[in-house]
Design an enzyme around this catalytic site. Structure first.
Site, PDB file in Angstrom:
ATOM      1  N   ASP A  83      -5.455  11.434  -5.478  1.00 25.26           N
ATOM      2  CA  ASP A  83      -5.830  10.897  -4.175  1.00 25.26           C
ATOM      3  C   ASP A  83      -6.512  12.002  -3.404  1.00 25.26           C
ATOM      4  O   ASP A  83      -6.198  13.190  -3.574  1.00 25.26           O
ATOM      5  CB  ASP A  83      -4.610  10.352  -3.427  1.00 25.26           C
ATOM      6  CG  ASP A  83      -3.552  11.398  -3.151  1.00 25.26           C
ATOM      7  OD1 ASP A  83      -3.579  11.999  -2.060  1.00 25.26           O
ATOM      8  OD2 ASP A  83      -2.677  11.601  -4.010  1.00 25.26           O
TER       9      ASP A  83
ATOM     10  N   ASP B 149       0.046   4.203   3.982  1.00 26.46           N
ATOM     11  CA  ASP B 149       0.614   5.552   4.006  1.00 26.46           C
ATOM     12  C   ASP B 149       1.652   5.653   5.124  1.00 26.46           C
ATOM     13  O   ASP B 149       1.306   5.773   6.304  1.00 26.46           O
ATOM     14  CB  ASP B 149      -0.514   6.559   4.226  1.00 26.46           C
ATOM     15  CG  ASP B 149      -0.073   8.001   3.985  1.00 26.46           C
ATOM     16  OD1 ASP B 149       1.140   8.252   4.013  1.00 26.46           O
ATOM     17  OD2 ASP B 149      -0.951   8.866   3.783  1.00 26.46           O
TER      18      ASP B 149
ATOM     19  N   GLU C   9       4.246   7.877   6.517  1.00 27.68           N
ATOM     20  CA  GLU C   9       4.790   9.233   6.571  1.00 27.68           C
ATOM     21  C   GLU C   9       4.491   9.847   7.930  1.00 27.68           C
ATOM     22  O   GLU C   9       3.646   9.362   8.678  1.00 27.68           O
ATOM     23  CB  GLU C   9       4.185  10.105   5.474  1.00 27.68           C
ATOM     24  CG  GLU C   9       2.684  10.316   5.618  1.00 27.68           C
ATOM     25  CD  GLU C   9       2.125  11.307   4.614  1.00 27.68           C
ATOM     26  OE1 GLU C   9       2.772  12.368   4.414  1.00 27.68           O
ATOM     27  OE2 GLU C   9       1.052  11.030   4.043  1.00 27.68           O
TER      28      GLU C   9
END
Length: 361
Positions: free
Chosen positions: A165, A256, A258
């Protein structure tokens, strides 16, 4: 006559002292503390009496890395391979090459090089990471006794699929290099934490497509503190992808999750915003997955037992350099993962990447 005898005695005494002094000088200058001679003859493979030796000088590093019951305190080198000084009676070199005379300590401590190592995905040979790279192999830590750069080198076909990624634009050259390095999927950033589409995403997807990378997903780093709703942000991303690189995009978005500092602050509010984001995937007919870790999940939602969206595939992060799921512990309702980000912030093909593993991506 007496004077001649006295003269001879003085000369004998002089030469005795001189020879003793010469011997002391050579002894001090020619030998290192480990007893090995240090002069051009040694570097050429010979000692002072010109007896050929087959092993090089030991290089010492004090450390205490262990593997099971085995440990080492010094390193050694044989035929270009770095090894570790280990106990032979403790079976610490049962699968490697043992060489005597290179290690300090008792006669049981010997140099062990090229030990066979077995990871969860394949078997390999313990060697320094730089040598492994030159052989086209992949280094996996945690399977060899020795310094941190002595790792299990796996070459040839490895079980599972590997990918990267990225958060920067990928050139056609880099994409081709990824393919040559065995990467079968790529996940560029499609949406930034500042609340806008990352317009580099389609360039990366197009170059990956042309290079032959089979799976080309994107990841979305949402902005919960921005004025746009979760649904609106996902809509922005999907609209951009469909308009600019629909053919090159595989159709999946990884959410995502986080960084609690990027979220609203209240776990209740965080849950509401996230649930809106997950629901938007169904609204817009797009396949979504979740990227997170147990610690990040808990810090954002207050508990690892919170399980909304657990029907989506999980891509988790644990930087242990191990391409396997043996470390996974259930959280968020997930009992098994889809993929693992096992090395973070590294470089491949001169590009900053994270490395990922999956049984089948």
């Amino acid at each position: 006559v007496k004077s001649q005898i006295l003269l001879k005695f003085i000369m004998f005494l002089y030469f005795t002292i001189l020879l003793a002094f010469i011997g002391l000088v050579y002894s001090d200058n020619e030998f290192l503390p480990n007893g090995l001679p240090d002069h051009p003859g040694m570097r050429a493979g010979y000692i002072t009496n010109y007896t050929k030796i087959d092993t090089p000088v030991v290089s010492f590093t004090n450390s205490s890395n262990t593997l099971g019951s085995c440990s080492y305190s010094d390193t050694c080198s044989v035929s270009g391979y770095t090894g570790a000084c280990v106990s032979i009676s403790s079976s610490c070199c049962s699968t490697g090459t043992v060489t005597s005379g290179l290690c300090p300590g008792s006669s049981d401590i010997k140099c062990c090089t090229q030990s066979t190592c077995t990871t969860s995905s394949a078997s390999g040979t313990c060697m320094q990471t730089s040598l492994c790279s030159s052989k086209g192999g992949t280094s996996v830590s945690g399977y060899c006794v020795g310094p941190s750069d002595l790792q299990c080198c796996i070459t040839g076909t490895v079980t599972g699929s590997y990918g990267v990624d990225v958060s920067t634009s990928i050139s056609s050259t880099a994409a081709s290099c990824f393919v040559s390095s065995g990467m079968s999927y790529i996940i560029p950033r499609g949406y930034k934490s500042t609340g806008s589409v990352d317009t580099n995403v389609c360039t990366s997807l197009k170059n990956a497509y042309t290079a032959g990378i089979s799976v080309r997903d994107v990841y979305m780093f949402p902005c919960p503190t921005c004025s746009a709703s979760a649904s609106s942000q996902l809509s922005q991303l999907i609209t951009y992808l469909n308009a600019n690189c629909a053919t090159q995009w595989s159709g999946r978005v990884w959410l995502d999750i986080e960084g609690s500092q990027y979220w609203i602050g209240s776990t209740t509010s965080n849950k509401a915003w996230y649930q809106n984001l997950v629901d938007a995937c169904s609204t817009y007919g797009v396949t979504c997955g979740v990227y997170s870790s147990s610690s990040q999940w808990s810090s954002i939602f207050g508990s690892t037992s919170y399980s909304y969206g657990s029907s989506l595939s999980l891509w988790y992060a644990h930087y242990d350099s191990l391409a396997a799921f043996s470390d996974f512990s259930a959280f968020g309702g997930w009992t098994s993962p889809h993929a693992k980000q096992y090395i973070g912030d590294t470089t491949l093909c001169s590009v900053g990447v994270d490395k990922n593993y999956a049984v089948s991506f």
